[in-house]
Design a protein around this motif. Structure first.
Motif, PDB file in Angstrom:
ATOM      1  N   ALA A 318       0.836  -1.208   0.000  1.00 34.47           N
ATOM      2  CA  ALA A 318       0.000   0.000   0.000  1.00 34.47           C
ATOM      3  C   ALA A 318       0.869   1.257   0.000  1.00 34.47           C
ATOM      4  O   ALA A 318       0.597   2.213  -0.742  1.00 34.47           O
ATOM      5  CB  ALA A 318      -0.920  -0.006   1.230  1.00 34.47           C
ATOM      6  N   GLU A 319       1.926   1.272   0.799  1.00 36.83           N
ATOM      7  CA  GLU A 319       2.844   2.415   0.817  1.00 36.83           C
ATOM      8  C   GLU A 319       3.531   2.567  -0.538  1.00 36.83           C
ATOM      9  O   GLU A 319       3.716   3.683  -1.039  1.00 36.83           O
ATOM     10  CB  GLU A 319       3.896   2.223   1.916  1.00 36.83           C
ATOM     11  CG  GLU A 319       3.360   2.322   3.333  1.00 36.83           C
ATOM     12  CD  GLU A 319       4.438   2.002   4.363  1.00 36.83           C
ATOM     13  OE1 GLU A 319       5.574   1.632   3.946  1.00 36.83           O
ATOM     14  OE2 GLU A 319       4.166   2.109   5.572  1.00 36.83           O
ATOM     15  N   HIS A 320       3.879   1.453  -1.102  1.00 40.43           N
ATOM     16  CA  HIS A 320       4.564   1.473  -2.404  1.00 40.43           C
ATOM     17  C   HIS A 320       3.648   2.034  -3.493  1.00 40.43           C
ATOM     18  O   HIS A 320       4.069   2.866  -4.308  1.00 40.43           O
ATOM     19  CB  HIS A 320       5.021   0.062  -2.765  1.00 40.43           C
ATOM     20  CG  HIS A 320       5.664  -0.038  -4.117  1.00 40.43           C
ATOM     21  ND1 HIS A 320       6.816   0.629  -4.449  1.00 40.43           N
ATOM     22  CD2 HIS A 320       5.286  -0.719  -5.242  1.00 40.43           C
ATOM     23  CE1 HIS A 320       7.153   0.359  -5.700  1.00 40.43           C
ATOM     24  NE2 HIS A 320       6.229  -0.463  -6.204  1.00 40.43           N
ATOM     25  N   ASP A 321       2.394   1.574  -3.508  1.00 39.91           N
ATOM     26  CA  ASP A 321       1.439   2.068  -4.504  1.00 39.91           C
ATOM     27  C   ASP A 321       1.266   3.580  -4.386  1.00 39.91           C
ATOM     28  O   ASP A 321       1.171   4.300  -5.396  1.00 39.91           O
ATOM     29  CB  ASP A 321       0.096   1.366  -4.340  1.00 39.91           C
ATOM     30  CG  ASP A 321       0.140  -0.088  -4.797  1.00 39.91           C
ATOM     31  OD1 ASP A 321       1.087  -0.436  -5.534  1.00 39.91           O
ATOM     32  OD2 ASP A 321      -0.759  -0.860  -4.416  1.00 39.91           O
ATOM     33  N   GLN A 322       1.230   4.057  -3.155  1.00 39.36           N
ATOM     34  CA  GLN A 322       1.106   5.495  -2.930  1.00 39.36           C
ATOM     35  C   GLN A 322       2.331   6.235  -3.466  1.00 39.36           C
ATOM     36  O   GLN A 322       2.216   7.302  -4.085  1.00 39.36           O
ATOM     37  CB  GLN A 322       0.925   5.774  -1.441  1.00 39.36           C
ATOM     38  CG  GLN A 322       0.672   7.234  -1.113  1.00 39.36           C
ATOM     39  CD  GLN A 322       0.450   7.458   0.375  1.00 39.36           C
ATOM     40  OE1 GLN A 322       0.568   6.538   1.178  1.00 39.36           O
ATOM     41  NE2 GLN A 322       0.122   8.682   0.742  1.00 39.36           N
ATOM     42  N   ALA A 323       3.526   5.661  -3.243  1.00 41.25           N
ATOM     43  CA  ALA A 323       4.758   6.276  -3.730  1.00 41.25           C
ATOM     44  C   ALA A 323       4.797   6.283  -5.256  1.00 41.25           C
ATOM     45  O   ALA A 323       5.252   7.257  -5.876  1.00 41.25           O
ATOM     46  CB  ALA A 323       5.967   5.524  -3.170  1.00 41.25           C
ATOM     47  N   VAL A 324       4.305   5.212  -5.862  1.00 43.77           N
ATOM     48  CA  VAL A 324       4.275   5.148  -7.327  1.00 43.77           C
ATOM     49  C   VAL A 324       3.376   6.242  -7.885  1.00 43.77           C
ATOM     50  O   VAL A 324       3.730   6.938  -8.851  1.00 43.77           O
ATOM     51  CB  VAL A 324       3.801   3.753  -7.803  1.00 43.77           C
ATOM     52  CG1 VAL A 324       3.507   3.774  -9.300  1.00 43.77           C
ATOM     53  CG2 VAL A 324       4.856   2.702  -7.495  1.00 43.77           C
ATOM     54  N   ARG A 325       2.196   6.411  -7.277  1.00 45.66           N
ATOM     55  CA  ARG A 325       1.278   7.449  -7.748  1.00 45.66           C
ATOM     56  C   ARG A 325       1.892   8.843  -7.581  1.00 45.66           C
ATOM     57  O   ARG A 325       1.677   9.737  -8.407  1.00 45.66           O
ATOM     58  CB  ARG A 325      -0.045   7.360  -6.981  1.00 45.66           C
ATOM     59  CG  ARG A 325      -0.909   6.178  -7.377  1.00 45.66           C
ATOM     60  CD  ARG A 325      -2.305   6.292  -6.819  1.00 45.66           C
ATOM     61  NE  ARG A 325      -2.322   6.243  -5.354  1.00 45.66           N
ATOM     62  CZ  ARG A 325      -2.415   5.117  -4.634  1.00 45.66           C
ATOM     63  NH1 ARG A 325      -2.486   3.947  -5.269  1.00 45.66           N
ATOM     64  NH2 ARG A 325      -2.434   5.164  -3.330  1.00 45.66           N
ATOM     65  N   ARG A 326       2.665   8.993  -6.517  1.00 48.08           N
ATOM     66  CA  ARG A 326       3.252  10.310  -6.242  1.00 48.08           C
ATOM     67  C   ARG A 326       4.411  10.626  -7.176  1.00 48.08           C
ATOM     68  O   ARG A 326       4.520  11.752  -7.696  1.00 48.08           O
ATOM     69  CB  ARG A 326       3.720  10.374  -4.796  1.00 48.08           C
ATOM     70  CG  ARG A 326       4.386  11.700  -4.431  1.00 48.08           C
ATOM     71  CD  ARG A 326       4.776  11.725  -2.983  1.00 48.08           C
ATOM     72  NE  ARG A 326       5.443  12.988  -2.633  1.00 48.08           N
ATOM     73  CZ  ARG A 326       5.944  13.256  -1.433  1.00 48.08           C
ATOM     74  NH1 ARG A 326       5.846  12.361  -0.455  1.00 48.08           N
ATOM     75  NH2 ARG A 326       6.537  14.415  -1.215  1.00 48.08           N
ATOM     76  N   TYR A 327       5.297   9.656  -7.375  1.00 45.93           N
ATOM     77  CA  TYR A 327       6.539   9.941  -8.095  1.00 45.93           C
ATOM     78  C   TYR A 327       6.517   9.511  -9.560  1.00 45.93           C
ATOM     79  O   TYR A 327       7.358   9.960 -10.349  1.00 45.93           O
ATOM     80  CB  TYR A 327       7.711   9.254  -7.397  1.00 45.93           C
ATOM     81  CG  TYR A 327       7.978   9.796  -6.014  1.00 45.93           C
ATOM     82  CD1 TYR A 327       8.486  11.075  -5.845  1.00 45.93           C
ATOM     83  CD2 TYR A 327       7.705   9.042  -4.887  1.00 45.93           C
ATOM     84  CE1 TYR A 327       8.720  11.595  -4.577  1.00 45.93           C
ATOM     85  CE2 TYR A 327       7.940   9.542  -3.612  1.00 45.93           C
ATOM     86  CZ  TYR A 327       8.450  10.824  -3.459  1.00 45.93           C
ATOM     87  OH  TYR A 327       8.682  11.332  -2.200  1.00 45.93           O
ATOM     88  N   GLN A 328       5.599   8.640  -9.907  1.00 48.72           N
ATOM     89  CA  GLN A 328       5.540   8.193 -11.292  1.00 48.72           C
ATOM     90  C   GLN A 328       4.094   8.195 -11.759  1.00 48.72           C
ATOM     91  O   GLN A 328       3.431   7.163 -11.789  1.00 48.72           O
ATOM     92  CB  GLN A 328       6.133   6.776 -11.442  1.00 48.72           C
ATOM     93  CG  GLN A 328       7.618   6.726 -11.184  1.00 48.72           C
ATOM     94  CD  GLN A 328       8.192   5.342 -11.506  1.00 48.72           C
ATOM     95  OE1 GLN A 328       7.465   4.414 -11.835  1.00 48.72           O
ATOM     96  NE2 GLN A 328       9.488   5.229 -11.424  1.00 48.72           N
TER      97      GLN A 328
END
Length: 333
Positions: A318-328
């Motif tokens: 879940a944290e990773h998905d959020q980071a992906v949406r933010r940075y990519q």
């Protein structure tokens, strides 16, 4: 009788003195050169006579017999070293002979860069004008056999560094030096590795280090990237690293990694296969070797590029998905 005996002795001493004076004169008079500097190369196995002829043929103004006689007079006729040399105006035969016996070569250099593949190495090697190209027509397997490591893949087997060498050296000799350097660094780091790593041997450490090398955009992130990969190996999770997929695609990769590429199974596709790929995917540098064998203390299982060369690390999907949406934006989960 005594006067008769002393006269020939005096003539002999005078003759020796004249010979010594002539030799000293010849040895200390600067050699004639048509240009400010002259370069010449003595091939391996050159005899003194062959070396003297090669030097004279390179427009160095010294008769072969002079160099031969001087070398024998000084007792260094068997000490001439092969290599490339450069002499300047003002050089004397004695100074030239000292160069030849010391191996005072002119040197060239070649840099192998961290993250290069063996194919990139060979391109740079084959294009270097100061090397003797003995491996251009050889396969990777033939090269490794000549290096005494037929069981190893060429990929990742060489240490990235800047290598100095005498001009006209063999490219195989240069590869041998880079191979020995990698083996030395790898064994040193393997002996000093952290406890309880999920790696069976030093070669697996080399493979892991090559992935760390390709996945790291910033030096400070190396041990964190290594930690993610090690944590995934411990849990039996697929590594899911794009550089391994790209390596497996080979010439089929056009610069744009698509979803279909991630689904195309190859021995190097760490999305479709668990564990490490069968060989390294590039040349790791010392920092990546150290990171692979001393990963950071972290429970992160994911990372994503921020776009500035650094990475965002996450513990959960879940944290990773959020980071992906933010940075990519529009990036792949």
């Amino acid at each position: 009788m005594r006067k008769t005996f002393r006269l020939p002795l005096a003539f002999a001493l005078l003759a020796l003195t004249l010979v010594a004076a002539a030799a000293a004169f010849v040895a200390l008079v600067p050699i004639s050169l048509p240009r400010e500097q002259i370069e010449f190369t003595l091939p391996p196995g050159s005899s003194l006579r062959a070396a003297a002829r090669e030097i004279a043929a390179s427009e160095v103004g010294i008769e072969p017999w002079v160099l031969i006689a001087l070398a024998r007079l000084m007792g260094v006729d068997a000490s001439i070293k092969a290599g490339s040399y450069q002499i300047s105006r003002g050089t004397t035969p004695l100074e030239l002979l000292h160069k030849l016996t010391r191996g005072d070569f002119t040197q060239a250099e070649l840099a192998f860069i961290e993250g290069w593949t063996f194919r990139q190495m060979r391109q740079r090697l084959d294009a270097h004008p100061d090397l003797r190209h003995e491996t251009s027509a050889l396969s990777e397997g033939e090269i490794m056999r000549l290096l005494g490591a037929p069981e190893l893949a060429a990929e990742g087997a060489f240490f990235p560094d800047t290598y100095l060498f005498a001009k006209r050296s063999s490219d195989l000799e240069l590869l041998a030096r880079a191979h020995r350097a990698m083996q030395r660094h790898l064994q040193q780091q393997w002996q000093a590795r952290a406890d309880r790593l999920p790696l069976g041997d030093a070669y697996q450490a080399l493979i892991l280090a090559s992935i760390v090398e390709k996945e790291t955009g910033r030096d400070q992130d190396r041990s964190q990237v290594a930690a993610v990969l090690v944590n995934r190996l411990r849990l039996g999770m697929p590594l899911q690293t794009d550089p391994t997929v790209i390596y497996g695609l080979g010439d089929g990769f056009d610069g744009d990694l698509r979803k279909r590429d991630l689904l195309a199974d190859t021995p190097y596709n760490t999305y479709t296969r668990r564990g490490l790929p069968p060989t390294p995917i590039a040349m790791p540098g010392l920092a990546s070797l150290q990171a692979a064998l001393h990963p950071a203390a972290s429970d992160a299982l994911y990372f994503v590029a921020r776009g500035d060369g650094s990475s965002q690390f996450s513990r959960t999907l879940a944290e990773h998905d959020q980071a992906v949406r933010r940075y990519q934006k529009g990036g792949r989960p």
